[in-house]
Design a protein around this motif. Structure first.
Motif, short mmCIF file in Angstrom:
data_model
loop_
_atom_site.label_atom_id
_atom_site.label_comp_id
_atom_site.label_asym_id
_atom_site.label_seq_id
_atom_site.Cartn_x
_atom_site.Cartn_y
_atom_site.Cartn_z
N GLU A 133 -14.84 10.46 4.88
CA GLU A 133 -13.71 10.28 5.78
C GLU A 133 -13.41 8.80 6.01
O GLU A 133 -12.25 8.40 6.09
CB GLU A 133 -13.99 10.97 7.11
CG GLU A 133 -13.95 12.49 7.00
CD GLU A 133 -14.37 13.19 8.27
OE1 GLU A 133 -14.91 12.51 9.18
OE2 GLU A 133 -14.15 14.41 8.35
N ARG A 134 -14.45 7.99 6.10
CA ARG A 134 -14.25 6.55 6.28
C ARG A 134 -13.58 5.93 5.06
O ARG A 134 -12.66 5.11 5.18
CB ARG A 134 -15.58 5.87 6.54
CG ARG A 134 -15.46 4.39 6.81
CD ARG A 134 -16.79 3.80 7.21
NE ARG A 134 -16.72 2.39 7.33
CZ ARG A 134 -16.42 1.74 8.46
NH1 ARG A 134 -16.18 2.42 9.55
NH2 ARG A 134 -16.37 0.42 8.48
N ALA A 135 -14.00 6.33 3.86
CA ALA A 135 -13.37 5.82 2.64
C ALA A 135 -11.91 6.24 2.57
O ALA A 135 -11.05 5.44 2.18
CB ALA A 135 -14.14 6.32 1.41
N ASP A 136 -11.59 7.48 2.97
CA ASP A 136 -10.20 7.92 2.98
C ASP A 136 -9.37 7.12 3.97
O ASP A 136 -8.24 6.73 3.68
CB ASP A 136 -10.11 9.41 3.33
CG ASP A 136 -10.49 10.30 2.18
OD1 ASP A 136 -10.46 9.83 1.03
OD2 ASP A 136 -10.80 11.48 2.43
N ALA A 137 -9.93 6.88 5.16
CA ALA A 137 -9.20 6.11 6.17
C ALA A 137 -8.97 4.67 5.70
O ALA A 137 -7.89 4.11 5.90
CB ALA A 137 -9.98 6.12 7.49
N LEU A 138 -9.98 4.08 5.07
CA LEU A 138 -9.82 2.72 4.54
C LEU A 138 -8.76 2.69 3.43
O LEU A 138 -7.96 1.75 3.37
CB LEU A 138 -11.16 2.20 4.01
CG LEU A 138 -12.19 1.79 5.06
CD1 LEU A 138 -13.53 1.55 4.40
CD2 LEU A 138 -11.72 0.55 5.78
N ALA A 139 -8.76 3.70 2.58
CA ALA A 139 -7.77 3.75 1.50
C ALA A 139 -6.36 3.87 2.09
O ALA A 139 -5.44 3.19 1.62
CB ALA A 139 -8.06 4.93 0.57
N ASP A 140 -6.20 4.71 3.11
CA ASP A 140 -4.89 4.83 3.75
C ASP A 140 -4.44 3.50 4.35
O ASP A 140 -3.29 3.09 4.19
CB ASP A 140 -4.92 5.89 4.86
CG ASP A 140 -4.88 7.30 4.30
OD1 ASP A 140 -4.40 7.47 3.17
OD2 ASP A 140 -5.32 8.22 5.02
N ALA A 141 -5.35 2.82 5.03
CA ALA A 141 -5.01 1.55 5.66
C ALA A 141 -4.66 0.49 4.61
O ALA A 141 -3.69 -0.26 4.78
CB ALA A 141 -6.16 1.08 6.54
N LEU A 142 -5.44 0.42 3.55
CA LEU A 142 -5.16 -0.57 2.51
C LEU A 142 -3.83 -0.32 1.81
O LEU A 142 -3.06 -1.25 1.55
CB LEU A 142 -6.29 -0.60 1.48
CG LEU A 142 -7.59 -1.24 1.95
CD1 LEU A 142 -8.69 -1.00 0.93
CD2 LEU A 142 -7.39 -2.72 2.16
N LEU A 143 -3.53 0.94 1.52
CA LEU A 143 -2.27 1.25 0.87
C LEU A 143 -1.08 1.02 1.80
O LEU A 143 -0.01 0.60 1.35
CB LEU A 143 -2.28 2.68 0.34
CG LEU A 143 -3.21 2.90 -0.85
CD1 LEU A 143 -3.24 4.37 -1.23
CD2 LEU A 143 -2.78 2.06 -2.03
N ALA A 144 -1.26 1.28 3.09
CA ALA A 144 -0.19 1.01 4.05
C ALA A 144 0.09 -0.49 4.12
O ALA A 144 1.25 -0.92 4.15
CB ALA A 144 -0.56 1.55 5.42
N ARG A 145 -0.96 -1.30 4.12
CA ARG A 145 -0.77 -2.76 4.13
C ARG A 145 -0.10 -3.23 2.85
O ARG A 145 0.75 -4.12 2.87
CB ARG A 145 -2.11 -3.46 4.30
CG ARG A 145 -2.67 -3.33 5.70
CD ARG A 145 -3.91 -4.12 5.82
NE ARG A 145 -3.60 -5.52 5.53
CZ ARG A 145 -4.31 -6.54 5.97
NH1 ARG A 145 -5.36 -6.33 6.70
NH2 ARG A 145 -3.97 -7.76 5.66
N ARG A 146 -0.48 -2.64 1.73
CA ARG A 146 0.12 -3.02 0.45
C ARG A 146 1.61 -2.69 0.44
O ARG A 146 2.44 -3.47 -0.02
CB ARG A 146 -0.59 -2.30 -0.69
CG ARG A 146 -0.15 -2.75 -2.06
CD ARG A 146 -0.88 -2.02 -3.16
NE ARG A 146 -2.30 -2.31 -3.14
CZ ARG A 146 -3.20 -1.66 -3.85
NH1 ARG A 146 -2.83 -0.68 -4.63
NH2 ARG A 146 -4.47 -1.99 -3.79
N ARG A 147 1.97 -1.49 0.96
CA ARG A 147 3.39 -1.12 1.04
C ARG A 147 4.14 -2.06 1.97
O ARG A 147 5.27 -2.44 1.70
CB ARG A 147 3.52 0.32 1.53
CG ARG A 147 3.35 1.36 0.48
CD ARG A 147 3.78 2.73 0.95
NE ARG A 147 3.11 3.15 2.18
CZ ARG A 147 1.97 3.81 2.22
NH1 ARG A 147 1.35 4.13 1.11
NH2 ARG A 147 1.44 4.17 3.38
N GLN A 148 3.49 -2.43 3.06
CA GLN A 148 4.13 -3.32 4.02
C GLN A 148 4.39 -4.70 3.41
O GLN A 148 5.42 -5.31 3.64
CB GLN A 148 3.25 -3.45 5.26
CG GLN A 148 3.93 -4.01 6.47
CD GLN A 148 3.01 -3.95 7.67
OE1 GLN A 148 1.78 -4.02 7.53
NE2 GLN A 148 3.59 -3.80 8.84
#
Length: 111
Positions: free
Chosen positions: A80-95
């Motif tokens: 779950e932590r790896a999934d949350a980190l992946a979501d956060a990193l991809l959101a920052r990349r999109r931003q």
């Protein structure tokens, strides 16, 4: 030979090569796919490509977390932590990828 759970081994059939005293040609395994080169999907829809990128990133992050902790097995919390980190990193990349309107540049042009 032995019967195992009521099954019997199949009788071996003599082949021409065996009967002539020659060996059959060796079976060569298929060539391995080179895993070092990243494969790009041909034409995935954007939603599927996003999910695939998130899954790859999540798996890489999970492997990194386990390596840093020196463990060989993951817990549900690790996943779950790896999934949350992946979501956060991809959101920052999109931003970062979206063009921002710089308010500071607009302030300099007033005069």
């Amino acid at each position: 030979m032995f019967e195992f759970l009521g099954t019997r081994p199949r009788p071996r059939l003599a082949t021409r090569e065996h009967a002539a005293g020659r060996r059959a040609p060796a079976v060569v395994p298929p060539p391995r796919i080179d895993d070092t080169t990243p494969r790009r999907p041909a034409a995935l829809p954007p939603s599927v490509a996003r999910v695939a990128a998130r899954n790859r990133l999540s798996a890489d992050l999970l492997a990194a977390l386990l390596t840093v902790d020196g463990r060989s097995r993951a817990t549900l919390d690790d996943m779950e932590r790896a999934d949350a980190l992946a979501d956060a990193l991809l959101a920052r990349r999109r931003q970062r990828a979206t063009p921002h309107r710089s308010d500071l540049a607009a302030v300099g042009r007033r005069g």
